[in-house]
Design an enzyme around this catalytic site. Structure first.
Site, PDB file in Angstrom:
ATOM      1  N   HIS A  80       0.729  -1.341  -0.296  1.00  0.00           N
ATOM      2  CA  HIS A  80       0.210  -0.358   0.035  1.00  0.00           C
ATOM      3  C   HIS A  80       0.599   1.690   0.201  1.00  0.00           C
ATOM      4  CE1 HIS A  80      -3.431   2.524   1.757  1.00  0.00           C
ATOM      5  NE2 HIS A  80      -3.652   2.596   0.812  1.00  0.00           N
ATOM      6  N   GLU A  83       2.173   2.044  -3.787  1.00  0.00           N
ATOM      7  CA  GLU A  83       1.475   1.861  -4.472  1.00  0.00           C
ATOM      8  C   GLU A  83       0.985   4.299  -4.371  1.00  0.00           C
ATOM      9  OE1 GLU A  83      -3.016   3.816  -4.040  1.00  0.00           O
ATOM     10  OE2 GLU A  83      -3.422   0.721  -3.544  1.00  0.00           O
ATOM     11  N   HIS A  84       1.231   4.040  -2.906  1.00  0.00           N
ATOM     12  CA  HIS A  84       1.167   5.799  -2.830  1.00  0.00           C
ATOM     13  C   HIS A  84       1.914   6.347  -3.593  1.00  0.00           C
ATOM     14  CE1 HIS A  84      -2.516   7.428   0.042  1.00  0.00           C
ATOM     15  NE2 HIS A  84      -2.404   5.833  -0.120  1.00  0.00           N
ATOM     16  N   GLU A 160      -5.204   8.061   6.101  1.00  0.00           N
ATOM     17  CA  GLU A 160      -6.068   7.318   5.460  1.00  0.00           C
ATOM     18  C   GLU A 160      -6.723   6.491   6.336  1.00  0.00           C
ATOM     19  OE1 GLU A 160      -5.761   4.337   1.204  1.00  0.00           O
ATOM     20  OE2 GLU A 160      -4.387   5.461   2.058  1.00  0.00           O
TER      21      GLU A 160
END
Length: 499
Positions: A80, A83-84, A160
């Site tokens: 994750h 991905e950012h 997030e």
């Protein structure tokens, strides 16, 4: 097209006509890069996805140091995190350059991390497709993972996760996977935990990047207004410009094993105490794997039990009794495990009654089966939803990518409907019986006492949840596909983490 079309990893070229006069083509480059397209007549836009078959389940714990080499850092949360970071700049583009490239043409771009894959995607007009390919290729193949941006994005991801933890439905969904699947890697939260994100290092993310973002890992799928030969040319040119070596022959990475593995339950009862007006509740049990021949039967079962406003759960819990606003069921299938879940949001005072109703409807279906009218309605719902979904190039792009990564076969609408027509009432009842006989896990988020659920859980489970380590489980949250095939991959699971 008659029947499913296999996608052999050693076949360089493949072309066929799918339902609706769509032309599907597939090219496997000598470097192992796989490029798939579905040309849709009359389309004026296209959706493109860059896929790697690595998800949150593939992250590793720290490995002990050898005498001759340093220790490998833990990579939990790296998928994750990475991905950012791929949006934060390359050797030739800043993060603003990437954003402007799509905003200037009215395009959309984003990414999603799932449990078994990561996808970077964009939707643009046909004339802007070369630009989208170039920018996404640069992001994926030439990211610099800037140390300053790394620390900035750490804060963004923590925010997030905090946002997800403020959503009780997200907390319940991720907690259910841990409760049902236990120590299986699929039980871990997709986005990592705050502790993982605080601890992960740039070296760990870089190691994850280098190990999993290589030519033979990459799948490119495009649907809509696309010329396949031109697509292959621009992908090859863009990958070379980004610095990837496409001259070294390599076979595409092997697909995951599609054999179910034994599952050890994590917890029969998880209570997350929150001062909320409602209890967000999920009852879950092991489901079926992505390659299970009963995956279409699962779609029918889910439709009848909790897949719409005419479903049994909606009618019994909401319409007849007024006990909940939101109530449904879902099926999530992965390569070697699956989860089936029943959800309701209700007042704390009604949560015990609602839990009994949810489980009771599943048992009633397992014991007494379904009616001919329910079978007909489910078939109509799934057929129509599948056809409508394919009006969107996003769904077609996702179908191509997941077909390549997961099962290695392509199923068009005609074949999906043929398989749907083969499902009968006995199939649905037998699958329901299998689900109902599995170990049961219940997750409740809200102001609730564990004893409320004692009537439907094994003896002692309530006491264990109230005092044991699972009594305060908290986790952050858990992508498009056609309705008939929903049970064949994790498209019907709680949502993937998106940037």
């Amino acid at each position: 097209m008659n029947g499913a079309v296999d996608f052999p990893l050693d076949m360089p070229e493949l072309s066929f006509q799918a339902s609706g006069d769509a032309r599907v083509r597939r090219t496997v480059l000598p470097s192992g890069v796989r490029i798939l397209s579905e040309q849709v007549l009359g389309a004026r836009s296209a959706t493109i996805g860059f896929w790697v078959a690595v998800g949150s389940r593939d992250e590793q714990a720290a490995r002990a140091a050898r005498a001759s080499s340093p220790a490998h850092p833990a990579t939990f949360g790296s998928t994750h995190f990475l991905e950012h970071l791929l949006f934060k700049g390359t050797k030739t583009r800043t993060a603003l350059d990437i954003a402007v490239a799509f905003d200037a043409v009215g395009g959309e771009h984003n990414a999603m991390t799932a449990k078994e894959y990561t996808c970077y995607y964009a939707k643009v007009r046909d004339r802007d497709l070369p630009m989208a390919v170039e920018v996404l290729t640069d992001m994926l193949a030439s990211s610099v993972l800037d140390p300053i941006e790394f620390e900035t994005e750490r804060g963004v991801i923590l925010e997030e996760l905090s946002m997800s933890q403020d959503d009780p439905a997200d907390v319940a969904n991720e907690s259910l996977f841990q409760a049902v699947l236990g120590e299986h890697p699929l039980g871990r939260p997709i986005g990592g935990t705050p502790e993982h994100i605080e601890a992960v290092t740039r070296d760990a993310v870089m190691e994850h990047y280098r190990a999993n973002y290589r030519p033979n890992d990459l799948v490119v799928s495009v649907a809509g207004a696309v010329d396949h030969d031109a697509l292959v040319d621009i992908v090859v040119q863009s990958l070379k410009a980004a610095g990837w070596n496409l001259d070294t022959p390599a076979a595409p990475v092997a697909r995951r094993s599609l054999t179910a593995v034994p599952i050890s339950q994590g917890s029969p009862l998880t209570i997350v105490n929150r001062p909320l007006e409602q209890v967000n509740m999920l009852i879950g049990m092991p489901g079926i794997v992505a390659a299970d021949e009963r995956r279409v039967t699962m779609s029918v079962l889910n439709s009848i039990l909790g897949g719409g406003m005419s479903s049994r759960l909606f009618q019994e819990v909401r319409e007849k009794r007024g006990l909940a606003y939101s109530v449904y069921s879902y099926a999530a299938s992965y390569s070697d495990a699956g989860v089936f879940g029943l959800y309701a949001g209700c007042s704390p005072a009604k949560s015990g009654q609602v839990a009994e109703l949810l489980l009771g409807e599943l048992h009633r279906l397992a014991e007494h089966g379904v009616t001919a009218e329910e079978m007909s309605r489910a078939s109509g719902q799934l057929s129509g939803a599948s056809a409508l979904a394919l009006e969107d190039s996003d769904t077609r792009m996702s179908r191509l990518g997941r077909s390549e990564i997961t099962l290695g076969e392509f199923v068009d609408l005609d074949e999906a409907l043929r398989r749907l027509a083969l499902v009968n009432a006995d199939d649905v009842r037998e699958l329901a019986a299998d689900l109902a006989s599995g170990p049961l896990s219940l997750v409740a988020v809200g102001a609730i006492d564990a004893d409320v659920f004692s009537s439907i859980l094994p003896s002692g489970a309530a006491a264990e949840a109230a005092t044991g380590p699972t009594g305060s489980t908290m986790a952050p949250p858990g992508a498009p596909g056609d309705a008939v095939a929903a049970a064949s991959a994790d498209s019907s699971a709680p949502r993937a983490n998106r940037r």
